[in-house]
Enzyme design. Structure first.
Site, mmCIF file in Angstrom:
data_model
loop_
_atom_site.group_PDB
_atom_site.id
_atom_site.type_symbol
_atom_site.label_atom_id
_atom_site.label_comp_id
_atom_site.label_asym_id
_atom_site.label_seq_id
_atom_site.Cartn_x
_atom_site.Cartn_y
_atom_site.Cartn_z
ATOM 1 N N SER A 128 0.835 -1.197 0.000
ATOM 2 C CA SER A 128 0.000 0.000 0.000
ATOM 3 C C SER A 128 0.872 1.249 0.000
ATOM 4 O O SER A 128 1.988 1.239 0.534
ATOM 5 C CB SER A 128 -0.872 -0.043 1.257
ATOM 6 N N TYR A 153 -1.772 -0.333 10.735
ATOM 7 C CA TYR A 153 -1.967 -0.992 9.438
ATOM 8 C C TYR A 153 -0.781 -0.702 8.518
ATOM 9 O O TYR A 153 -0.192 -1.595 7.914
ATOM 10 C CB TYR A 153 -3.282 -0.489 8.804
ATOM 11 N N LYS A 157 2.368 -3.165 6.870
ATOM 12 C CA LYS A 157 2.736 -3.275 5.439
ATOM 13 C C LYS A 157 4.229 -2.992 5.264
ATOM 14 O O LYS A 157 4.903 -3.649 4.472
ATOM 15 C CB LYS A 157 1.895 -2.315 4.584
HETATM 16 C C1 UD1 Z 1 -5.565 3.436 3.327
HETATM 17 C C2 UD1 Z 1 -4.343 3.362 2.435
HETATM 18 C C3 UD1 Z 1 -4.704 2.629 1.161
HETATM 19 C C4 UD1 Z 1 -5.296 1.256 1.499
HETATM 20 C C5 UD1 Z 1 -6.504 1.445 2.415
HETATM 21 C C6 UD1 Z 1 -7.056 0.116 2.889
HETATM 22 C C7 UD1 Z 1 -3.148 5.416 2.944
HETATM 23 C C8 UD1 Z 1 -2.745 6.762 2.474
HETATM 24 N N1 UD1 Z 1 -3.930 4.710 2.108
HETATM 25 O O1 UD1 Z 1 -6.503 4.173 2.616
HETATM 26 O O2 UD1 Z 1 -3.533 2.458 0.392
HETATM 27 O O3 UD1 Z 1 -5.693 0.620 0.321
HETATM 28 O O4 UD1 Z 1 -6.103 2.162 3.583
HETATM 29 O O5 UD1 Z 1 -8.174 0.315 3.692
HETATM 30 O O6 UD1 Z 1 -2.773 4.984 4.008
HETATM 31 N N2 UD1 Z 1 -12.975 9.150 4.849
HETATM 32 C C9 UD1 Z 1 -13.963 9.984 5.351
HETATM 33 N N3 UD1 Z 1 -15.069 9.401 5.895
HETATM 34 C C10 UD1 Z 1 -15.250 8.051 5.959
HETATM 35 C C11 UD1 Z 1 -14.234 7.212 5.436
HETATM 36 C C12 UD1 Z 1 -13.106 7.803 4.892
HETATM 37 O O7 UD1 Z 1 -13.835 11.212 5.318
HETATM 38 O O8 UD1 Z 1 -16.286 7.592 6.481
HETATM 39 C C13 UD1 Z 1 -11.780 9.769 4.269
HETATM 40 C C14 UD1 Z 1 -10.489 9.397 4.985
HETATM 41 O O9 UD1 Z 1 -10.220 10.287 6.028
HETATM 42 C C15 UD1 Z 1 -9.479 9.506 3.834
HETATM 43 C C16 UD1 Z 1 -10.285 9.123 2.597
HETATM 44 O O10 UD1 Z 1 -11.648 9.257 2.949
HETATM 45 O O11 UD1 Z 1 -9.048 10.811 3.702
HETATM 46 C C17 UD1 Z 1 -10.035 7.704 2.147
HETATM 47 O O12 UD1 Z 1 -10.195 6.861 3.272
HETATM 48 P P1 UD1 Z 1 -10.230 5.263 3.139
HETATM 49 O O13 UD1 Z 1 -11.160 4.888 2.043
HETATM 50 O O14 UD1 Z 1 -10.503 4.712 4.494
HETATM 51 O O15 UD1 Z 1 -8.804 4.901 2.648
HETATM 52 P P2 UD1 Z 1 -7.352 5.329 3.251
HETATM 53 O O16 UD1 Z 1 -7.364 5.295 4.713
HETATM 54 O O17 UD1 Z 1 -6.897 6.571 2.564
#
Ligand code: UD1
Length: 350
Positions: A128, A153, A157
């Site tokens: 990741s 997490y 990785k």
């Molecule tokens: C992280 C990893 C990604 C991995 C994934 C697995 C990083 C930068 N990326 O993704 O490579 O595949 O975990 O789960 O570490 N968000 C909201 N509200 C919500 C859910 C999410 O605002 O209810 C926002 C988060 O704060 C983030 C974005 O959406 O900014 C994406 O979140 P998410 O889909 O959970 O993925 P990452 O945590 O970025």
């Protein structure tokens, strides 16, 4: 001729889309999955899409002896192992670190030992962009220095990548470390997609479930980041583009004799949470009940890929755009809703 690919976590979100691409490329597929965040029903979806069958073994990679016997059983036909099985929630990993070290680190060590025992060559590892932590410079290349990951997490990785590198001293095999950015979307058939058990952690499943009425309110985690609109920036790529990268990575890994080769898989474009939400609402003509809340522990502010090395070494590049991704998410959610909806709570036009 060796033609079997063993896929750990192959009924999960990225795993199932990769299994479809492997079957389309005429590989025989054996899936080992403990169904902790997936369902056996995914097998039907894979079958309907490809017209082909897979071998499914209900197996937890923490169970070394079961894993070892699986690799032993398929020793003569195995061409490669694609390793997805892992826990992947940033938020959960901060609350339950031991679960993450156990599943992700111990599980990967078990797999490496079993691969050595049965001389299985060729490992494609599901890594990741989280391994970069909050990089100083964007976009990130494979040479970008790794900061300590923000989440447990992420740290698992980083450790697994290091284990795979170190293991080359003990055993001569080929391996690639695929550093995904943020996979979203679903297969165009809407027969497979992201199917989290319980409350989703990732952005798009939460947005889609709020739009369909399964969840009341979608929370944006923080709007006070140092980005254009204050929300976090990520590089979202279509899961089908990502799945295709695994097939070619496995083939090139042997062809080019790759050893723990890190490869970024992303589009090269960063979108904020707000932009993704707006694209989802516009493309699908639906409102999502949204509120702006606190930052989530473990999140980095902004990250997106320099994907040029993936093109150079694999000839791989993404085809789908954000609008295609958000449309496919909604199509998949409506399909799920059609199977389970009650007229009072959902918006699926049934
Ligand atoms: C992280 C990893 C990604 C991995 C994934 C697995 C990083 C930068 N990326 O993704 O490579 O595949 O975990 O789960 O570490 N968000 C909201 N509200 C919500 C859910 C999410 O605002 O209810 C926002 C988060 O704060 C983030 C974005 O959406 O900014 C994406 O979140 P998410 O889909 O959970 O993925 P990452 O945590 O970025």
């Amino acid at each position: 001729m060796k033609n079997t690919v063993i896929v750990t976590g192959g009924l999960g979100y990225i795993g199932s889309h990769t299994v479809v691409e492997l079957l389309n490329a005429n590989y025989d597929v054996v899936v080992a999955d403990n169904l902790s965040n997936s369902s056996e029903k995914v097998i039907d979806g894979i079958h309907k899409i490809t017209g082909k069958t897979i071998e499914f073994i209900n197996l937890d990679i923490r169970d070394y002896f079961k894993l070892e016997s699986l690799l032993g059983f398929y020793q003569l036909s195995t061409v490669g192992v694609i390793h997805f099985a892992a826990c992947k929630s940033v938020g959960e990993s901060m609350k339950e670190p031991s679960k993450y070290y156990d599943n992700n680190v111990t599980g990967t060590n078990n797999l490496l030992k079993a691969m050595k025992r049965y001389k299985a060559d060729n490992l494609v590892f599901s890594s990741s962009c989280t391994v970069y932590g909050q990089a100083d410079d964007l976009p990130v290349t494979e040479q970008t220095p790794q900061k300590p990951a923000e989440s447990v997490y992420g740290r698992t990785k980083q450790i697994c990548e290091q284990m795979i590198k170190d293991f080359h001293a003990e055993y001569n095999y080929n391996s690639v470390l695929l550093r995904y950015f943020n996979p979203i979307g679903a297969h165009e058939s809407a027969l497979i997609g992201e199917l989290p058990n319980g409350t989703p952690d990732n952005l798009l499943p939460y947005v889609a479930q709020t739009a369909s009425g399964k969840r009341e309110l979608f929370t944006v985690f923080g709007d006070d980041y140092n980005t254009e609109d204050g929300t976090c920036v990520r590089d979202y790529l279509h899961v089908v583009d990502l799945a295709k990268a695994h097939v070619v990575a496995m083939e090139k890994s042997t062809e080019k004799n790759l050893k723990a080769e890190p490869i970024n898989l992303g589009t090269g474009k960063g979108y904020s949470v707000k932009q993704v939400l707006e694209a989802f609402e516009t493309e699908n003509n639906i409102k999502v009940n949204t509120h702006y809340g606190n930052r989530r522990k473990g999140d980095v502010e902004a990250i997106y890929a320099d994907p040029s090395y993936a093109f150079e070494i694999l000839g791989w590049t993404t085809k789908y755009e954000l609008k295609d991704m958000v449309k496919s998410v909604w199509k998949w959610e409506l399909n799920l809703q059609n199977k389970t909806c009650s007229k009072n709570t959902c918006k699926c036009q049934k």
